[in-house]
Design a protein around this motif. Structure first.
Motif, PDB file in Angstrom:
ATOM      1  N   LEU A   3      82.069 -24.788 -88.695  1.00 40.79           N
ATOM      2  CA  LEU A   3      82.459 -26.005 -87.992  1.00 40.79           C
ATOM      3  C   LEU A   3      83.867 -26.408 -88.410  1.00 40.79           C
ATOM      4  CD1 LEU A   3      79.241 -28.205 -88.207  1.00 40.79           C
ATOM      5  CD2 LEU A   3      80.071 -26.915 -86.246  1.00 40.79           C
ATOM      6  N   ALA A   4      84.586 -27.010 -87.465  1.00 40.23           N
ATOM      7  CA  ALA A   4      85.920 -27.536 -87.769  1.00 40.23           C
ATOM      8  C   ALA A   4      85.803 -28.734 -88.698  1.00 40.23           C
ATOM      9  CB  ALA A   4      86.629 -27.924 -86.472  1.00 40.23           C
ATOM     10  N   ALA A   5      86.905 -29.062 -89.376  1.00 37.54           N
ATOM     11  CA  ALA A   5      86.901 -30.151 -90.363  1.00 37.54           C
ATOM     12  C   ALA A   5      86.463 -31.471 -89.735  1.00 37.54           C
ATOM     13  CB  ALA A   5      88.287 -30.290 -90.986  1.00 37.54           C
ATOM     14  N   GLU A   6      86.928 -31.749 -88.511  1.00 37.27           N
ATOM     15  CA  GLU A   6      86.563 -33.024 -87.882  1.00 37.27           C
ATOM     16  C   GLU A   6      85.067 -33.090 -87.578  1.00 37.27           C
ATOM     17  OE1 GLU A   6      88.400 -30.501 -84.465  1.00 37.27           O
ATOM     18  OE2 GLU A   6      88.674 -30.808 -86.611  1.00 37.27           O
ATOM     19  N   HIS A   7      84.469 -31.935 -87.330  1.00 37.50           N
ATOM     20  CA  HIS A   7      83.028 -31.912 -87.084  1.00 37.50           C
ATOM     21  C   HIS A   7      82.249 -32.135 -88.376  1.00 37.50           C
ATOM     22  CE1 HIS A   7      83.903 -29.375 -83.220  1.00 37.50           C
ATOM     23  NE2 HIS A   7      84.102 -30.661 -83.040  1.00 37.50           N
ATOM     24  N   HIS A   8      82.754 -31.602 -89.479  1.00 42.06           N
ATOM     25  CA  HIS A   8      82.125 -31.894 -90.774  1.00 42.06           C
ATOM     26  C   HIS A   8      82.209 -33.387 -91.076  1.00 42.06           C
ATOM     27  CE1 HIS A   8      80.922 -28.023 -92.381  1.00 42.06           C
ATOM     28  NE2 HIS A   8      82.063 -27.487 -91.965  1.00 42.06           N
ATOM     29  N   ASP A   9      83.350 -34.000 -90.746  1.00 39.07           N
ATOM     30  CA  ASP A   9      83.503 -35.445 -90.961  1.00 39.07           C
ATOM     31  C   ASP A   9      82.475 -36.223 -90.128  1.00 39.07           C
ATOM     32  OD1 ASP A   9      85.574 -34.965 -92.687  1.00 39.07           O
ATOM     33  OD2 ASP A   9      87.159 -35.363 -91.216  1.00 39.07           O
ATOM     34  N   ALA A 308      79.641 -32.462 -80.655  1.00 34.39           N
ATOM     35  CA  ALA A 308      80.394 -33.591 -81.200  1.00 34.39           C
ATOM     36  C   ALA A 308      80.215 -34.814 -80.308  1.00 34.39           C
ATOM     37  CB  ALA A 308      81.874 -33.216 -81.316  1.00 34.39           C
ATOM     38  N   HIS A 309      80.242 -34.608 -79.007  1.00 32.52           N
ATOM     39  CA  HIS A 309      80.013 -35.700 -78.047  1.00 32.52           C
ATOM     40  C   HIS A 309      78.617 -36.297 -78.242  1.00 32.52           C
ATOM     41  CE1 HIS A 309      79.817 -37.633 -74.014  1.00 32.52           C
ATOM     42  NE2 HIS A 309      78.571 -37.192 -74.034  1.00 32.52           N
TER      43      HIS A 309
END
Length: 370
Positions: A3-9, A308-309
């Motif tokens: 997962l991308a960093a923003e998704h981990h956040d 994410a949505h």
């Protein structure tokens, strides 16, 4: 795929919110070979397949992506899901996609399509089975369901238990058949099953019978007070249940009894279902319009953006005053083309049920999200 960093956040935010982690609730089809009095699917104007259903590879890809987001549960329903010719492939793809330790469930009336058995589903990866059973009497069962054999369903219950599957029995409460429901509930005396007594909802075909047939949880609890006096509470985690509600185990019983009371005392404050229709429309909440089409994201390889949505939409339910944490009706989500709220408030009726058995009952206005 990482997962991308923003998704981990986003996942970290979700954990900190305290909400239950989402699970995937797939409606595999809208067709059914029964005609239950409160459902009558063939009366619906959009009955049947109007759009191309998801394929087994598409289910597999959705499950793999969901697994990377920490999703470990998928549930399949219908219609009657066992009428799909590829149902075993669907179950297998979800089990493999979500990975080891995943919970894979299915709701059925238990009179499977010829050639299918509980063993087939267990070997495909099914871990629990919800079976609809509204009366043990064949004649009265036919009055309610329009066909089928309750003994065949009971055989499926026993076979599933013998194979190590967890079993829940769904029974809709109707005043004319309340003693039938109690007979179904009494199966939990000797069988390690969770019988779920489900309030009738004032939607669809049930509207015509609601005033005469609705019986609230509070009244049923009073009628069964002898059973529940001194009963112990069973954890939802132990039952594999993540939806709101209490499950009680009367003293000396092998199983438990729970209530699903979406008419008198429902709460969605910890609801964690992501509903996915046969054609792949994902709905993170029944009462807002943040639906998202998954097939284009499958094709483009952007399912992470779709999830994410979905996770964001579920998070923002907590802070949206239009929700207030409650809902009182359930939209019928089996049909892809039924009208959805689009930017206008949804006014929901409150069912008058006295004290509601300790449940908060109030008027609510639910607005569609932007």
């Amino acid at each position: 795929m990482a997962l991308a960093a923003e998704h981990h956040d986003l996942l970290d935010r979700f954990r900190l919110s305290g909400r239950n982690h989402p699970y995937l609730a797939f409606t595999l089809n809208s067709i059914c070979d029964r005609d239950c009095a409160f459902c009558k699917p063939r009366c619906m104007p959009d009955y049947g397949h109007k759009d191309k259903t998801l394929s087994v590879p598409q289910y597999a890809q959705i499950a793999r992506t969901a697994g990377s987001w920490g999703v470990r549960k998928a549930h399949c329903s219908g219609g009657e899901p066992t009428l799909r010719k590829d149902v075993l492939g669907v179950i297998g793809s979800l089990a493999q996609g979500l990975g080891d330790g995943a919970q894979i469930g299915m709701t059925s009336h238990g009179n499977f399509r010829k050639g299918l058995s509980v063993k087939d589903f267990a070997e495909a990866g099914l871990t629990y089975l919800n079976l609809s059973l509204h009366s043990l009497d064949p004649g009265r069962s036919t009055e309610i369901m329009g066909g089928g054999d309750p003994q065949v369903t009971l055989d499926a219950v026993r076979e599933a238990l013998a194979l190590g599957l967890k079993v829940k029995i769904n029974c809709v409460l109707m005043r004319s058949y309340v003693q039938d429901a109690f007979a179904v509930a009494s199966l939990a005396r000797s069988l390690p099953v969770a019988v779920r007594l489900i309030e009738l909802q004032n939607i669809g075909p049930a509207k015509e019978m609601f005033d005469a047939e609705f019986i609230p949880e509070a009244e049923v609890r009073a009628l069964l007070s002898d059973w529940f006096t001194g009963a112990g509470e069973v954890s939802r985690a132990g039952l594999g249940v993540r939806s709101p509600g209490r499950y009680l185990q009367p003293e000396g019983w092998a199983g438990s009894i729970g209530f699903i009371s979406n008419s008198s005392c429902a709460t969605c404050s910890d609801a964690n279902r992501i509903k996915i229709t046969p054609s792949g429309v994902a709905r993170p909440c029944i009462l807002h319009n943040r639906d998202i089409q998954l097939p284009p994201h499958v094709e483009a390889g952007t399912l992470d953006d779709a999830f994410a949505h979905l996770f964001t939409a579920m998070l923002e339910r907590n802070g949206n005053p239009a929700w207030g944490g409650f809902h009182y009706v359930d939209y019928d989500l089996r049909w892809d083309r039924m009208e959805r709220p689009q930017g206008a408030p949804v006014f929901l009726p409150v069912i008058g049920t006295g004290d509601g058995g300790g449940c908060a009952v109030r008027q609510a206005t639910h607005g569609a999200d932007q």
